[in-house]
Design an enzyme around this catalytic site. Structure first.
Site, PDB file in Angstrom:
ATOM      1  N   ILE A  13      -2.665  38.474   2.977  1.00 41.97           N
ATOM      2  CA  ILE A  13      -2.908  37.520   3.824  1.00 41.97           C
ATOM      3  C   ILE A  13      -4.217  37.133   4.209  1.00 41.97           C
ATOM      4  CG2 ILE A  13      -0.509  37.886   4.896  1.00 41.97           C
ATOM      5  CD1 ILE A  13      -1.678  39.553   6.971  1.00 41.97           C
ATOM      6  N   GLY A  14      -5.286  37.858   3.721  1.00 43.95           N
ATOM      7  CA  GLY A  14      -6.518  37.657   4.214  1.00 43.95           C
ATOM      8  C   GLY A  14      -7.696  38.440   3.148  1.00 43.95           C
ATOM      9  N   GLY A  17     -15.429  40.423   3.182  1.00 40.93           N
ATOM     10  CA  GLY A  17     -16.470  40.913   2.626  1.00 40.93           C
ATOM     11  C   GLY A  17     -16.170  42.506   2.171  1.00 40.93           C
ATOM     12  N   GLY A  19     -12.803  43.934   2.495  1.00 36.90           N
ATOM     13  CA  GLY A  19     -11.679  44.227   1.655  1.00 36.90           C
ATOM     14  C   GLY A  19     -10.632  43.169   1.846  1.00 36.90           C
ATOM     15  N   VAL A  21      -6.636  41.968   3.420  1.00 36.21           N
ATOM     16  CA  VAL A  21      -5.462  42.477   4.309  1.00 36.21           C
ATOM     17  C   VAL A  21      -4.313  42.045   3.806  1.00 36.21           C
ATOM     18  CG1 VAL A  21      -4.590  41.976   6.857  1.00 36.21           C
ATOM     19  CG2 VAL A  21      -7.242  42.236   6.288  1.00 36.21           C
ATOM     20  N   ASP A 135     -20.048  41.826  15.369  1.00 40.53           N
ATOM     21  CA  ASP A 135     -19.751  40.702  14.306  1.00 40.53           C
ATOM     22  C   ASP A 135     -18.645  39.647  15.091  1.00 40.53           C
ATOM     23  OD1 ASP A 135     -19.718  38.735  12.158  1.00 40.53           O
ATOM     24  OD2 ASP A 135     -18.400  40.200  11.111  1.00 40.53           O
TER      25      ASP A 135
END
Length: 297
Positions: A13-14, A17, A19, A21, A135
């Site tokens: 689903i995503g 940088g 990894g 998900v 971040d």
């Protein structure tokens, strides 16, 4: 691993940088998000550092506006973290979708900004040692079904050690990173404060700021020519007087948080307090208030 068929791409689903998900439905019926770190030979040490850094930060945080950490796996074949699954996805994706963004009415956007501020206040002032996220950006803010915000992605978080200089490698995302990090690598809470200012502006403007925010630094003569009504997301109906007061508070705090000098920025405790008890004044409800006037509020 069984729930994702050994991380089959159909469950992804995503991607980022660090990894990818995956969405996984467990035998119990509960749905979780699994962040699987990239297996790389080059930079493997840095990747594992981020993996354990995120675990260390998440095991210390207990706040309603941070994602719930459920567990992890570290083996020679796989490294992954397991979180609660948040139905609405990330804030950046919603803001970039015209239809979805309209579901974020003014009261919801105010609540999102407040939730993020309260979580940062907790990390900076109630955790020992303090935690700096490093971040902060809209894609790292996840939303529950009721649009309650949650911080995610603590891979670059820094636990501030009072006995250390807290110098580190550059982390963050262009457009959100505090300007002083261009010439110093010393991490302080004020780096997060700057990023929060960018994020808060993004929420009330309804878009990622890009080049606009880079020219939107403090102090600036352009403030005199920019009206608050032109900054607020034009796709929504005008806010009520009470909500407009809160949006004025958010806008003025955003400007203060993005001050070019770190020592001149407020702390997240000050920001959280200001958002908890916004001052209302009828002379602040004008649609013609300029950003220059906001600086003095």
């Amino acid at each position: 691993m069984k729930a994702t068929n050994v991380f089959d791409v159909v469950y992804c689903i995503g991607m980022g940088g660090q990894g990818s998900v995956y969405k996984a439905k467990l035998p119990s019926g509960s749905i979780v998000a699994v962040k699987k770190f990239h297996q790389t030979l080059d930079g493997e040490e840095a990747s594992r550092k981020e993996f354990f850094n995120e675990i260390r930060a998440l095991t210390q945080i207990r706040h309603r506006n941070t994602v719930k950490f459920l567990g992890f796996c570290s083996s020679s074949h796989h490294s992954f973290l397991v979180y609660e699954y948040l139905e609405k996805g990330n804030l950046a994706a919603i803001l970039s979708n015209e239809h979805e963004a309209k579901n974020l009415d003014w009261s919801t956007r105010v609540r999102i900004v407040k939730g993020v501020a309260h979580a940062l206040c907790y990390m900076h002032h109630d955790c020992a040692p303090p935690i700096v996220h490093r971040d902060i950006k809209s894609s790292n803010i996840l939303l529950h079904c009721d649009y309650e915000p949650c911080f995610s992605d603590f891979g670059t978080a820094k636990l501030l050690n009072p006995d250390s200089s807290n110098w580190t490698a550059l982390a963050g995302t262009y457009g959100y990173v505090a300007p002083e990090l261009a010439y110093t690598m010393k991490v302080t809470e004020k780096c997060d404060v700057y990023s929060f200012g960018v994020l808060a502006l993004e929420v009330i403007m309804g878009k990622q700021l890009g080049d606009f925010v880079s020219s939107f630094s403090f102090p600036s003569t352009t403030y005199a020519n920019i009206f608050l009504k032109d900054v607020l997301d034009q796709s929504l109906a005008p806010p009520t007087p009470q909500l407009q007061d809160e949006l004025i508070t958010i806008a003025s705090l955003s400007i203060a948080c993005r001050h070019s000098h770190p020592q001149s920025r407020p702390t997240m405790h000050m920001v959280s307090q200001a958002l908890s008890f916004p001052t209302a004044s009828s002379n602040r409800r004008s649609n013609d208030i300029t950003l220059e006037q906001l600086i003095t509020i």
